[in-house]
Motif scaffolding. Structure first.
Motif, PDB file in Angstrom:
ATOM      1  N   VAL A  91      -1.453   6.561  10.370  1.00 26.91           N
ATOM      2  CA  VAL A  91      -0.854   6.321   9.060  1.00 26.91           C
ATOM      3  C   VAL A  91       0.226   5.255   9.155  1.00 26.91           C
ATOM      4  O   VAL A  91       0.393   4.429   8.244  1.00 26.91           O
ATOM      5  CB  VAL A  91      -0.287   7.639   8.481  1.00 26.91           C
ATOM      6  N   SER A  92       0.955   5.226  10.282  1.00 29.62           N
ATOM      7  CA  SER A  92       2.041   4.252  10.448  1.00 29.62           C
ATOM      8  C   SER A  92       1.534   2.818  10.558  1.00 29.62           C
ATOM      9  O   SER A  92       2.307   1.864  10.376  1.00 29.62           O
ATOM     10  CB  SER A  92       2.869   4.594  11.690  1.00 29.62           C
ATOM     11  N   ASP A  93       0.229   2.642  10.853  1.00 22.48           N
ATOM     12  CA  ASP A  93      -0.339   1.287  10.923  1.00 22.48           C
ATOM     13  C   ASP A  93      -0.543   0.685   9.532  1.00 22.48           C
ATOM     14  O   ASP A  93      -0.696  -0.533   9.397  1.00 22.48           O
ATOM     15  CB  ASP A  93      -1.680   1.303  11.656  1.00 22.48           C
ATOM     16  N   ILE A  94      -0.587   1.531   8.506  1.00 21.01           N
ATOM     17  CA  ILE A  94      -0.801   1.061   7.145  1.00 21.01           C
ATOM     18  C   ILE A  94       0.540   0.627   6.566  1.00 21.01           C
ATOM     19  O   ILE A  94       1.403   1.455   6.270  1.00 21.01           O
ATOM     20  CB  ILE A  94      -1.440   2.171   6.289  1.00 21.01           C
ATOM     21  N   LEU A  95       0.714  -0.680   6.417  1.00 22.10           N
ATOM     22  CA  LEU A  95       1.988  -1.211   5.926  1.00 22.10           C
ATOM     23  C   LEU A  95       2.137  -1.010   4.422  1.00 22.10           C
ATOM     24  O   LEU A  95       3.252  -0.861   3.912  1.00 22.10           O
ATOM     25  CB  LEU A  95       2.092  -2.703   6.265  1.00 22.10           C
ATOM     26  N   ALA A  96       1.022  -1.027   3.695  1.00 18.40           N
ATOM     27  CA  ALA A  96       1.044  -0.794   2.254  1.00 18.40           C
ATOM     28  C   ALA A  96      -0.374  -0.469   1.818  1.00 18.40           C
ATOM     29  O   ALA A  96      -1.357  -0.868   2.457  1.00 18.40           O
ATOM     30  CB  ALA A  96       1.566  -2.012   1.501  1.00 18.40           C
ATOM     31  N   ALA A  97      -0.483   0.284   0.728  1.00 20.85           N
ATOM     32  CA  ALA A  97      -1.785   0.596   0.132  1.00 20.85           C
ATOM     33  C   ALA A  97      -1.637   0.481  -1.378  1.00 20.85           C
ATOM     34  O   ALA A  97      -0.719   1.046  -1.964  1.00 20.85           O
ATOM     35  CB  ALA A  97      -2.250   1.992   0.525  1.00 20.85           C
ATOM     36  N   GLN A  98      -2.560  -0.268  -1.999  1.00 23.64           N
ATOM     37  CA  GLN A  98      -2.402  -0.639  -3.406  1.00 23.64           C
ATOM     38  C   GLN A  98      -3.741  -0.558  -4.121  1.00 23.64           C
ATOM     39  O   GLN A  98      -4.790  -0.923  -3.571  1.00 23.64           O
ATOM     40  CB  GLN A  98      -1.884  -2.089  -3.476  1.00 23.64           C
ATOM     41  N   TRP A  99      -3.721  -0.085  -5.373  1.00 25.60           N
ATOM     42  CA  TRP A  99      -4.902  -0.199  -6.215  1.00 25.60           C
ATOM     43  C   TRP A  99      -5.028  -1.651  -6.678  1.00 25.60           C
ATOM     44  O   TRP A  99      -4.058  -2.231  -7.175  1.00 25.60           O
ATOM     45  CB  TRP A  99      -4.795   0.717  -7.429  1.00 25.60           C
ATOM     46  N   VAL A 100      -6.206  -2.234  -6.501  1.00 23.82           N
ATOM     47  CA  VAL A 100      -6.468  -3.619  -6.919  1.00 23.82           C
ATOM     48  C   VAL A 100      -7.812  -3.645  -7.658  1.00 23.82           C
ATOM     49  O   VAL A 100      -8.663  -4.495  -7.420  1.00 23.82           O
ATOM     50  CB  VAL A 100      -6.466  -4.596  -5.720  1.00 23.82           C
ATOM     51  N   ASP A 101      -7.970  -2.711  -8.567  1.00 21.19           N
ATOM     52  CA  ASP A 101      -9.255  -2.459  -9.210  1.00 21.19           C
ATOM     53  C   ASP A 101      -9.452  -3.346 -10.433  1.00 21.19           C
ATOM     54  O   ASP A 101      -8.753  -3.217 -11.425  1.00 21.19           O
ATOM     55  CB  ASP A 101      -9.336  -0.985  -9.606  1.00 21.19           C
ATOM     56  N   ASN A 102     -10.449  -4.230 -10.353  1.00 27.05           N
ATOM     57  CA  ASN A 102     -10.816  -5.075 -11.495  1.00 27.05           C
ATOM     58  C   ASN A 102     -12.196  -4.707 -12.035  1.00 27.05           C
ATOM     59  O   ASN A 102     -12.861  -5.524 -12.657  1.00 27.05           O
ATOM     60  CB  ASN A 102     -10.758  -6.565 -11.118  1.00 27.05           C
ATOM     61  N   GLY A 103     -12.614  -3.479 -11.793  1.00 24.51           N
ATOM     62  CA  GLY A 103     -13.898  -3.001 -12.289  1.00 24.51           C
ATOM     63  C   GLY A 103     -14.669  -2.171 -11.293  1.00 24.51           C
ATOM     64  O   GLY A 103     -15.064  -1.041 -11.597  1.00 24.51           O
ATOM     65  N   PRO A 104     -14.876  -2.672 -10.062  1.00 24.88           N
ATOM     66  CA  PRO A 104     -15.635  -1.887  -9.088  1.00 24.88           C
ATOM     67  C   PRO A 104     -14.908  -0.662  -8.551  1.00 24.88           C
ATOM     68  O   PRO A 104     -15.547   0.237  -8.010  1.00 24.88           O
ATOM     69  CB  PRO A 104     -15.901  -2.900  -7.959  1.00 24.88           C
TER      70      PRO A 104
END
Length: 280
Positions: free
Chosen positions: A145-158
């Motif tokens: 989990v510490s390797d993930i610097l950020a997680a973001q929704w970037v949903d433009n349809g799919p």
């Protein structure tokens, strides 16, 4: 049985076999939904598209986009491939830009030298991913989990969500677990190190969509559009950059990103590999 003109093109590459292949059925208005779905399942490519007459006067043409397991409202590499094939088949735009109709609405495109580019559509979901999802993302990617610097929704349809890692090496070393990812549509991105990785690109991207029968997509326009809106908007990427994708699959995809005013354009080259006719 009806016969249709057919092309298979390689998108996001100027060299055949190094980008993301796309099957294109031209003037496919006579096909039923079930026929489209069956042909897309048979081609077994990440996407197969059907060029159709538009249903709105604002559009130059219409496209329907199918994966082996279902239909998508929007996807990037099919959008560029559709436009390139439509132009090569004699399509003439009514203005300086080209307007594609798809289930997600109207998409604006333009020719930019040897490239075709589309304006990134608005995000239908954005913002940080819920913290409770982090362990599943880490397990699915095989990282801490510490390797993930950020997680973001970037949903433009799919339905894309994206994970930021620290290095290109980490991205290329991923061996995801499809069962753990399940129905997630996950993109992973990390910056290139100019010293270690060179200056040909600025980011490395991978895309995993096991729920749609696509363990890894070679080069993904819709994901890169969402990533660009996130990374440029948050100051983590410059207004102009190149993303590399497909490296782990032996491809050499290059996605050209450019912010121009309020728009972010996602561009790439399209090369034709197969031309013929298909009986459906």
């Amino acid at each position: 049985m009806p016969v249709f003109d057919f092309k298979q093109v390689d998108v996001f590459s100027s060299e055949p076999l190094k980008g993301n292949p796309l099957a294109v059925v031209i003037a496919a208005d006579g096909l039923a939904d079930a026929q489209m779905a069956a042909f897309a399942n048979w081609t077994n490519l990440s996407e197969t598209i059907f060029l159709l007459h538009p249903t709105t006067p604002q559009a130059d043409y219409r496209v329907r986009i199918f994966t082996p397991h279902g239909e998508l409202p929007f996807a990037g590499h099919p959008t560029l491939g559709a436009c390139a094939v439509w132009l090569a088949s004699g399509g003439v735009a009514r203005s300086d830009t080209i307007t594609q109709e798809c289930q997600a609405g109207l998409i604006t495109l333009r020719r930019d030298g040897a490239q075709v580019a589309f304006a990134a559509p608005p995000l239908v979901r954005s913002g940080p991913v819920e913290s409770a999802l982090a362990p599943r993302l880490a397990a699915g990617l095989g990282v801490d989990v510490s390797d993930i610097l950020a997680a973001q929704w970037v949903d433009n349809g799919p339905g894309w969500l994206a994970v930021l890692l620290g290095t290109r090496r980490q991205v290329l070393a991923l061996r995801p677990d499809p069962a753990a990812l399940g129905d997630l549509k996950l993109g992973v991105v990390a910056p290139w190190d100019p010293v270690a990785d060179g200056a040909e690109a600025q980011f490395e991207v991978r895309a995993f969509v096991p729920g749609l029968g696509i363990p890894e997509d070679p080069v993904t326009g819709s994901l890169n559009a969402g990533l660009a809106q996130w990374l440029i908007g948050s100051g983590q990427a410059p207004a102009v950059y190149v993303a590399s994708q497909g490296t782990a699959l032996g491809r050499a995809g290059r996605v050209h990103v450019r912010q121009s005013g309020a728009d972010i354009w996602i561009g790439g080259e399209v090369v034709s590999c197969i031309e013929g006719r298909v009986t459906l």
